[in-house]
Scaffold this active site. Structure first.
Site, PDB file in Angstrom:
ATOM      1  N   TYR A 148       0.847  -1.189   0.000  1.00  0.00           N
ATOM      2  CA  TYR A 148       0.000   0.000   0.000  1.00  0.00           C
ATOM      3  C   TYR A 148       0.881   1.237   0.000  1.00  0.00           C
ATOM      4  O   TYR A 148       2.004   1.238   0.509  1.00  0.00           O
ATOM      5  CB  TYR A 148      -1.027   0.015   1.130  1.00  0.00           C
ATOM      6  CG  TYR A 148      -0.536  -0.073   2.562  1.00  0.00           C
ATOM      7  CD1 TYR A 148       0.154   0.977   3.168  1.00  0.00           C
ATOM      8  CD2 TYR A 148      -0.830  -1.182   3.342  1.00  0.00           C
ATOM      9  CE1 TYR A 148       0.556   0.909   4.489  1.00  0.00           C
ATOM     10  CE2 TYR A 148      -0.431  -1.264   4.664  1.00  0.00           C
ATOM     11  CZ  TYR A 148       0.263  -0.212   5.233  1.00  0.00           C
ATOM     12  OH  TYR A 148       0.663  -0.281   6.551  1.00  0.00           O
ATOM     13  N   CYS A 149       0.402   2.288  -0.635  1.00  0.00           N
ATOM     14  CA  CYS A 149       1.146   3.538  -0.829  1.00  0.00           C
ATOM     15  C   CYS A 149       2.561   3.277  -1.346  1.00  0.00           C
ATOM     16  O   CYS A 149       3.556   3.687  -0.727  1.00  0.00           O
ATOM     17  CB  CYS A 149       1.199   4.333   0.477  1.00  0.00           C
ATOM     18  SG  CYS A 149       1.675   6.080   0.254  1.00  0.00           S
TER      19      CYS A 149
END
Length: 280
Positions: A148-149
């Site tokens: 994620y990110c």
């Protein structure tokens, strides 16, 4: 490498430790704090400042996340899991904050020569590598695409991400920010964000490409180094490492000049967040 390390070599480092007190306030408080410190340090009103912070169960969304076709359903899902949701005032995508995630911000003054963006990233990367130099592992800085990110300065060990670095620049101040997944399950945090994107996007086509998350590529330092780290353990490593690069290291809080600045920046962050969240 030497130029990046020079950023850590400060005559004075002020430490603002909110790794305990931050748990009792909204994560919006931290974004207001970092903006305040950028303005203060950038103007030369305060020395280089390092701030540590931990917030309880919060999902920090990026602007692009708020454009997901079914974002309302995604936010509702996160809230049902017991998480607060806010939108950051800088770039990036959704990240997880909880009691096992330590955030560190290094705030520096941008001089006439300026601080190249990669130099700021490298300084934080080298700092973390030095913090854990007693472990026989290589900490790499590269994009872990299925995390994620994801970003080019994801920190990983054996291709499992445990940290992400970002930057914010304001009024000649540079804030280099990192989140370190200290303990807990990195894959469980990733599963949460994976489900958020599944619900928020469904099968709709979007102009922006959101991460296709594989929970197995994320882990905590405790998992990767097989050591029962606490936030306090990593804070001690951080302070000991920064001390090596400082003429003076001292604890502090906002000054009488910075306090009213914080009220102003915090109000801006809150207002902006409310406007964005209400548009969902």
């Amino acid at each position: 490498m030497e130029e990046a390390l020079n950023l850590l070599e400060q005559k004075e480092w002020r430490i603002i430790d909110q790794s305990q007190s931050g748990r009792f306030v909204s994560a919006l408080h931290s974004f207001g704090m970092d903006d305040t410190l950028c303005a203060s340090v950038g103007a030369g009103l305060s020395p280089a400042t390092a701030r540590s912070w931990v917030h309880d169960r919060t999902i920090v969304l990026g602007i692009q996340d708020t454009k997901l076709p079914f974002i309302n359903a995604g936010v509702q899902f996160l809230q049902q899991q017991g998480y607060d949701c806010i939108v950051r005032n800088s770039g990036g995508l959704a990240v997880v904050l909880d009691e096992g995630v330590l955030n560190i911000t290094l705030v520096l003054q941008e001089t006439e020569k300026g601080i190249d963006i990669n130099r700021g990233y490298d300084a934080m990367w080298f700092l973390v590598k030095e913090m854990f130099a007693d472990f026989p592992v290589e900490i790499e800085a590269k994009e872990i695409t299925k995390s994620y990110c994801p970003g080019s300065y994801d920190l990983s060990i054996c291709d499992q991400k445990f940290a992400g670095i970002s930057q914010r620049r304001l009024r000649k101040g540079v804030a280099v920010q990192i989140y370190l997944c200290v303990n807990g399950s990195g894959s469980e945090r990733a599963q949460l964000i994976q489900e958020f994107y599944r619900i928020s996007k469904e099968d709709e086509k979007t102009k922006f490409t959101y991460p296709d998350i594989d929970p197995t590529v994320m882990a905590s330092l405790a998992e990767l180094l097989q050591t029962e780290f606490t936030i306090e353990d990593v804070m001690l490593r951080f302070l000991q490492t920064l001390k090596k690069h400082s003429g003076t290291l001292h604890s502090g809080q906002l000054t009488v000049t910075e306090a009213p600045m914080f009220e102003n920046y915090f109000d801006r962050v809150v207002d902006r967040n409310e406007k964005i969240m209400n548009k969902k």
